[in-house]
Design a protein around this motif. Structure first.
Motif, PDB file in Angstrom:
ATOM      1  N   HIS A  68      -9.068   2.393   2.269  1.00  0.00           N
ATOM      2  CA  HIS A  68      -8.736   3.799   2.085  1.00  0.00           C
ATOM      3  C   HIS A  68      -8.868   4.478   3.443  1.00  0.00           C
ATOM      4  O   HIS A  68      -9.959   4.534   4.018  1.00  0.00           O
ATOM      5  CB  HIS A  68      -9.714   4.464   1.100  1.00  0.00           C
ATOM      6  N   ARG A  93       0.800   1.518   9.331  1.00  0.00           N
ATOM      7  CA  ARG A  93       1.187   1.885   7.966  1.00  0.00           C
ATOM      8  C   ARG A  93       2.699   1.786   7.812  1.00  0.00           C
ATOM      9  O   ARG A  93       3.458   2.076   8.735  1.00  0.00           O
ATOM     10  CB  ARG A  93       0.739   3.311   7.657  1.00  0.00           C
ATOM     11  N   LEU A 106      -9.727  -1.455  -3.111  1.00  0.00           N
ATOM     12  CA  LEU A 106      -9.623  -1.028  -1.718  1.00  0.00           C
ATOM     13  C   LEU A 106     -10.995  -0.587  -1.219  1.00  0.00           C
ATOM     14  O   LEU A 106     -11.763   0.050  -1.944  1.00  0.00           O
ATOM     15  CB  LEU A 106      -8.623   0.126  -1.577  1.00  0.00           C
ATOM     16  N   ARG A 149      -3.423   4.579   3.642  1.00  0.00           N
ATOM     17  CA  ARG A 149      -4.149   3.314   3.517  1.00  0.00           C
ATOM     18  C   ARG A 149      -3.838   2.431   4.721  1.00  0.00           C
ATOM     19  O   ARG A 149      -2.713   2.430   5.216  1.00  0.00           O
ATOM     20  CB  ARG A 149      -3.763   2.608   2.217  1.00  0.00           C
ATOM     21  N   LEU A 208       0.826  -1.201   0.000  1.00  0.00           N
ATOM     22  CA  LEU A 208       0.000   0.000   0.000  1.00  0.00           C
ATOM     23  C   LEU A 208       0.864   1.257   0.000  1.00  0.00           C
ATOM     24  O   LEU A 208       0.502   2.264  -0.635  1.00  0.00           O
ATOM     25  CB  LEU A 208      -0.934  -0.017   1.208  1.00  0.00           C
ATOM     26  N   GLU A 244      -6.657  -0.094  -7.198  1.00  0.00           N
ATOM     27  CA  GLU A 244      -7.118   1.004  -6.339  1.00  0.00           C
ATOM     28  C   GLU A 244      -8.612   0.864  -6.047  1.00  0.00           C
ATOM     29  O   GLU A 244      -9.070   1.112  -4.932  1.00  0.00           O
ATOM     30  CB  GLU A 244      -6.834   2.333  -7.035  1.00  0.00           C
TER      31      GLU A 244
END
Length: 380
Positions: free
Chosen positions: A272, A220, A138, A277, A108, A135
């Motif tokens: 998202h 993340r 997601l 993300r 991501l 994309e």
């Protein structure tokens, strides 16, 4: 687990002293066993090697069918529950994919970096289209906070892609545009044509399958270090490796989902998020309560959001009863979640759900493995 015979089992046991049933209960013998139900006294009734016995189960779960080995006889025989023999094809698949797999967070982050590159507009149209499909796969937070949206997100997480295609109307040409694994397969096919896949770099430190690790909130990953100029090739090389690692992770989860005695899945849903993300991890398993034979579902989740930190939860549903336990790594997050408890209780009550427990604790629980050896003690 102490097993005491019912009257029928006692007669069977006594009458079988010189028969074939007694011969089958020799030390070292392997016997088939299965639960039959629960008697009025709350004892679990089992059929083991032609004999019916009752079990006062202190804890644990039993599959619909299993095998036991006789370890000792006498007034209190000891039986060892045997794990099913592993499928060699499945084991080979796991050995091949485990060194290749990695979480979604690096992928991501790479996707976010690729999207920022001006050179991205110069990529071939088919590659740009495949990136757009990925994309699209997601999910948004608004989708997964609705029951139907969460169901669809689980179905399209990639874990059930082959099952969808195997249905009577399944057609690879009509592959769901928002299936995560389907989108990864499209992209990796184009990247494979562009250049050979980069070598796996996990080394000797190979993580076990997800179900064996338990829930783990995933923060993340940092964005890749920018490359001088507008050269997008190094990022595409990195993307190629990240996509292959994500595919291996899905395939490991698919292979592992059929190895336990009861249905269980570890599902990861890319989201998202706000300015980035995130990855929602779900653990869904069907359970049989050994104390009363009740059946239900356990749903665990783990999520690490920049605004909240790591959060983990477990929901135990035994209709119409529900228990909810939450954990958070930050004290302010605990307070924020607890402020929502009143509204949650009201919504559950309006749905006819009886809430047995609703709590939130500071700190995350230790991940626990899903499989353990079980010993059965039988009393004749």
């Amino acid at each position: 687990m102490i097993i005491q015979p019912t009257s029928l089992a006692a007669l069977t046991w006594a009458g079988a002293a010189s028969g074939s049933a007694a011969q089958s209960w020799r030390i070292g013998s392997v016997l088939s066993a299965r639960p039959l139900g629960v008697n009025p006294q709350g004892l679990l009734v089992l059929q083991i090697g032609g004999l019916t016995v009752e079990a006062d189960v202190a804890g644990g779960q039993l599959p619909a069918q299993f095998q036991v080995r006789v370890l000792s006889l006498g007034a209190q025989p000891l039986l060892e529950m045997l794990s099913p023999q592993p499928d060699p094809t499945l084991q080979r698949g796991l050995r091949e994919r485990l060194p290749q797999q990695n979480g979604y967070a690096p992928l991501l982050a790479t996707l976010a970096a690729v999207a920022q590159r001006p050179m991205l507009r110069q990529l071939p149209p088919d590659l740009r289209a495949a990136l757009a499909v990925l994309e699209q796969a997601l999910r948004s937070p608004a989708e997964i906070t609705r029951g139907e949206g969460l169901r669809l997100a689980i179905e399209r997480s990639g874990l059930f892609l082959e099952s969808l295609l195997a249905q009577p109307r399944g057609n690879p040409a009509l592959l769901p545009q928002d299936d995560w694994k389907g989108a990864l397969l499209r992209l990796v096919a184009l990247l494979d044509r562009r250049a050979p896949a980069p070598p796996t770099q996990n080394g000797d430190d190979i993580a076990p399958p997800l179900l064996q690790r338990g829930l783990q909130a995933q923060p993340r990953a940092p964005l890749p270090v920018p490359v001088a100029g507008d050269d997008v090739e190094p990022l595409l090389d990195r993307l190629h490796g990240d996509v292959r690692a994500a595919l291996a992770r899905i395939e490991v989860a698919q292979l592992e989902s059929g190895t336990g005695p009861l249905p269980a899945w570890m599902i990861e849903i890319p989201l998202h998020g706000e300015d980035g993300r995130d990855v929602l991890q779900l653990q869904l398993e069907y359970v049989i309560d050994a104390s009363d034979g009740g059946r239900g579902w356990n749903l665990g989740f783990a999520l690490d959001l920049p605004a909240l930190g790591a959060v983990q939860g477990e929901l135990q549903l035994r209709e119409p009863r529900l228990s909810v336990r939450l954990w958070a790594a930050r004290a302010d997050t605990v307070q924020q979640l607890e402020r929502q408890f009143t509204a949650l209780r009201q919504r559950l009550a309006a749905c006819g759900v009886l809430l047995d427990q609703l709590s939130c604790q500071l700190g995350l629980p230790q991940p626990t493995g899903r499989y353990s050896a079980v010993l059965l003690q039988a009393t004749a």
